[in-house]
Design a protein around this motif. Sequence first.
Motif, PDB file in Angstrom:
ATOM      1  N   CYS A 109       0.840  -1.241   0.099  1.00 18.16           N
ATOM      2  CA  CYS A 109      -0.061   0.012  -0.015  1.00 18.16           C
ATOM      3  C   CYS A 109       0.989   1.286   0.012  1.00 18.16           C
ATOM      4  O   CYS A 109       1.891   1.337   0.666  1.00 18.16           O
ATOM      5  CB  CYS A 109      -0.998   0.049   1.170  1.00 18.16           C
ATOM      6  SG  CYS A 109      -0.767   0.925   2.627  1.00 18.16           S
ATOM      7  N   TRP A 121       0.769   4.179   1.283  1.00 19.45           N
ATOM      8  CA  TRP A 121       0.853   5.072   2.389  1.00 19.45           C
ATOM      9  C   TRP A 121       1.758   4.569   3.552  1.00 19.45           C
ATOM     10  O   TRP A 121       2.394   5.139   4.324  1.00 19.45           O
ATOM     11  CB  TRP A 121      -0.508   5.517   2.908  1.00 19.45           C
ATOM     12  CG  TRP A 121      -1.326   6.292   2.018  1.00 19.45           C
ATOM     13  CD1 TRP A 121      -2.438   5.554   1.135  1.00 19.45           C
ATOM     14  CD2 TRP A 121      -1.120   7.314   1.454  1.00 19.45           C
ATOM     15  NE1 TRP A 121      -2.972   6.412   0.340  1.00 19.45           N
ATOM     16  CE2 TRP A 121      -2.238   7.711   0.397  1.00 19.45           C
ATOM     17  CE3 TRP A 121      -0.206   8.582   1.632  1.00 19.45           C
ATOM     18  CZ2 TRP A 121      -2.157   8.647  -0.253  1.00 19.45           C
ATOM     19  CZ3 TRP A 121      -0.342   9.709   0.813  1.00 19.45           C
ATOM     20  CH2 TRP A 121      -1.310   9.894  -0.119  1.00 19.45           C
ATOM     21  N   SER A 127      -4.169  -1.615   0.964  1.00 20.21           N
ATOM     22  CA  SER A 127      -4.397  -2.783   0.560  1.00 20.21           C
ATOM     23  C   SER A 127      -5.849  -3.185   0.091  1.00 20.21           C
ATOM     24  O   SER A 127      -5.860  -4.484  -0.251  1.00 20.21           O
ATOM     25  CB  SER A 127      -3.906  -3.435   1.966  1.00 20.21           C
ATOM     26  OG  SER A 127      -4.888  -3.209   2.879  1.00 20.21           O
ATOM     27  N   GLY A 132      -0.167  -3.705   4.119  1.00 20.70           N
ATOM     28  CA  GLY A 132      -1.003  -2.715   4.189  1.00 20.70           C
ATOM     29  C   GLY A 132      -0.780  -2.083   5.570  1.00 20.70           C
ATOM     30  O   GLY A 132       0.119  -2.397   6.488  1.00 20.70           O
ATOM     31  N   CYS A 133      -1.353  -0.905   5.721  1.00 21.72           N
ATOM     32  CA  CYS A 133      -1.251  -0.205   7.142  1.00 21.72           C
ATOM     33  C   CYS A 133      -1.581  -0.991   8.286  1.00 21.72           C
ATOM     34  O   CYS A 133      -2.615  -1.621   8.290  1.00 21.72           O
ATOM     35  CB  CYS A 133      -1.996   1.131   7.055  1.00 21.72           C
ATOM     36  SG  CYS A 133      -1.721   2.144   5.532  1.00 21.72           S
ATOM     37  N   CYS A 136      -4.939   2.813   8.259  1.00 27.71           N
ATOM     38  CA  CYS A 136      -5.565   2.955   6.986  1.00 27.71           C
ATOM     39  C   CYS A 136      -5.835   4.460   6.467  1.00 27.71           C
ATOM     40  O   CYS A 136      -6.761   4.923   7.088  1.00 27.71           O
ATOM     41  CB  CYS A 136      -6.550   2.095   6.735  1.00 27.71           C
ATOM     42  SG  CYS A 136      -7.043   2.081   4.784  1.00 27.71           S
ATOM     43  N   HIS A 137      -5.155   4.917   5.411  1.00 27.68           N
ATOM     44  CA  HIS A 137      -5.625   5.966   4.811  1.00 27.68           C
ATOM     45  C   HIS A 137      -7.082   6.444   4.550  1.00 27.68           C
ATOM     46  O   HIS A 137      -7.484   7.295   4.659  1.00 27.68           O
ATOM     47  CB  HIS A 137      -4.534   6.461   3.534  1.00 27.68           C
ATOM     48  CG  HIS A 137      -4.347   7.771   3.220  1.00 27.68           C
ATOM     49  ND1 HIS A 137      -3.434   8.810   3.981  1.00 27.68           N
ATOM     50  CD2 HIS A 137      -4.922   8.327   2.131  1.00 27.68           C
ATOM     51  CE1 HIS A 137      -3.579   9.830   3.496  1.00 27.68           C
ATOM     52  NE2 HIS A 137      -4.426   9.795   2.470  1.00 27.68           N
ATOM     53  N   TYR A 138      -7.691   5.163   4.046  1.00 32.05           N
ATOM     54  CA  TYR A 138      -9.115   5.574   3.792  1.00 32.05           C
ATOM     55  C   TYR A 138      -9.884   4.567   4.687  1.00 32.05           C
ATOM     56  O   TYR A 138     -10.970   3.922   4.561  1.00 32.05           O
ATOM     57  CB  TYR A 138      -9.325   4.668   2.507  1.00 32.05           C
ATOM     58  CG  TYR A 138      -8.274   5.348   1.391  1.00 32.05           C
ATOM     59  CD1 TYR A 138      -8.440   6.200   0.622  1.00 32.05           C
ATOM     60  CD2 TYR A 138      -7.068   4.719   1.202  1.00 32.05           C
ATOM     61  CE1 TYR A 138      -7.628   6.785  -0.104  1.00 32.05           C
ATOM     62  CE2 TYR A 138      -5.896   5.157   0.312  1.00 32.05           C
ATOM     63  CZ  TYR A 138      -6.422   6.177  -0.337  1.00 32.05           C
ATOM     64  OH  TYR A 138      -5.581   6.791  -1.400  1.00 32.05           O
ATOM     65  N   ASN A 153      -7.633  -2.105   5.100  1.00 32.01           N
ATOM     66  CA  ASN A 153      -6.769  -3.052   5.386  1.00 32.01           C
ATOM     67  C   ASN A 153      -7.809  -4.151   6.327  1.00 32.01           C
ATOM     68  O   ASN A 153      -7.599  -5.260   6.056  1.00 32.01           O
ATOM     69  CB  ASN A 153      -5.918  -2.536   6.578  1.00 32.01           C
ATOM     70  CG  ASN A 153      -6.170  -1.517   7.617  1.00 32.01           C
ATOM     71  OD1 ASN A 153      -7.499  -1.165   7.577  1.00 32.01           O
ATOM     72  ND2 ASN A 153      -5.386  -1.105   8.334  1.00 32.01           N
TER      73      ASN A 153
HETATM   74  S1  FES Z   1      -3.890  -0.185   4.197  1.00 27.16           S
HETATM   75 FE1  FES Z   1      -2.700   1.686   3.688  1.00 27.16          FE
HETATM   76  S2  FES Z   1      -3.897   3.096   2.834  1.00 27.16           S
HETATM   77 FE2  FES Z   1      -5.291   1.349   3.264  1.00 27.16          FE
END
Ligand code: FES
Lengths: 139, 337
Positions: free
Chosen positions: A13, A15, A43, A66-67, A72-74, A78
């Motif tokens: 991902c 971010w 992700s 992923g984060c 998670c940026h969104y 994740n």
């Molecule tokens: S998992 Fe990294 S932005 Fe969603």
Amino acid sequence: MKDFEPNIIGFLCNWCSYAGADLAGTSRMKYPPNIKSIRVMCSGRVDPIFILEALKKGADGVLVAGCHPGDCHYQSGNYKTNRRIKLLKKFLEEMAVNPNRVRFEYVSASEGAKFATIVTEFVDELKKMGPNPLKDVKV
Amino acid sequence: MSKKKKENKKDAGKKKKLQLAFYWAASCGGCEIAVLDIDEKILDVVAVADILFWPVALDFKYKDVEAMKDNTIDVCFFNGGIRNSEQEQIAKLLRKKSKVMVAFGACAVLGGIPGLANVTNKKEIFDVVYKDNPSLDNPKKIVPKTSVKVKEGTLTLPEFYDSVSRLDHVIDVDYYLPGCPPVPDLIMTAVGAIVEGKLPPKGSVIGPLKSVCDECRFEKSEKKIKEIKRIYELDKFEEKCLLEQGVICMGPATRGSCEARCLDANMPCTGCGGPTPNALDQGAKMISALASILGIEGEENMSDEEVEKLIEQVVDPVGTFYKYGLPSALINRRVDK
Ligand code: FES
């Protein structure tokens, strides 16, 4: 199977995990070169189809990173991916594909070392598993 | 008009009748019934068409087909997947004799329910069917062979394959008519298009571009479910989207055309229409859709074990998500070591 070098597709991902992998690189950490990284925005963008296609086309392993939960940026990509991959693994098991060929990990932008360890471990594990048998499956 | 011209015209009139063939391979026979399900409209079909080959209803032999010139058949409707060598041979033969080949029904289009046998293989199937079944009386453990010598000569049987394939794995297919079985309206649309010569581009699936949800009568709102249930486990049936009530419904991942008939009978969609346009893998799409709505309330505080428990509720991913389309999936058979 001494000479077997697994081929890993990594979906990282943008971010967190991609930045984490970048950090591993800029800090000159050593990890095996078996992974081909693809940057995705989240992700949550990783459709299970991507994973199946990678395996079908001969990837020995697929790493989705992923984060961390809550980062998670969104907001929730994740969480969704975690569930999707767990369910997909159940399907893989029924098809006698080792579900450990697919891995979901949390890697933050500061975890270069964690990224390097994950890849190193994954390569070792896949070496033990041997090549992806799906390459030879024909209907 | 001279006599000759008149005859020519008569001939042309005759030629106009469509030459049709129907065949069944690895299927249940339901598609054959579907053809008859168009009811009295079958008479309209007979008015414009001759049936050259239809093993289920008319007495023709394979050699009749072999004797035909290539492209004699205008349209061949082929139902069923390919499970053995006979089916493959006849598919190839009919392909040669037909101008247009239509994969008719879920089995020919996707592999169908018989395709679920791709989680096993010939040996395992034979063991269960001919050797290990408790109700069997087969002390000599005889299993079918492709050829056997008896004193009268050699007897042969088709070869049973390890896997089921869909029709276009063995021959070139022009059009696809999905459904288990295709609904009468869809069949009539196809027949109408053929009669009028208004066929879509080769390779088209005859059917709408939207999913079953689009045709479904139930009210839909934001989806989040805590628990997966079978339809009989619902305490109270509500007039709303079945997925929202916790029942796995393949609607979102399935191409419509059926007018959501199963939903009309308060039963979930099981996916016979195949993937929606441009989706590479129907089951993976549904895995994605279901995992995105399952247990999302309070997901931030859920432990990994709790998530695992949620997922454990799906007991049979292959049978649930690939009921009609395992041979069409990206991973389309079990790995045999
Ligand atoms: S998992 Fe990294 S932005 Fe969603």
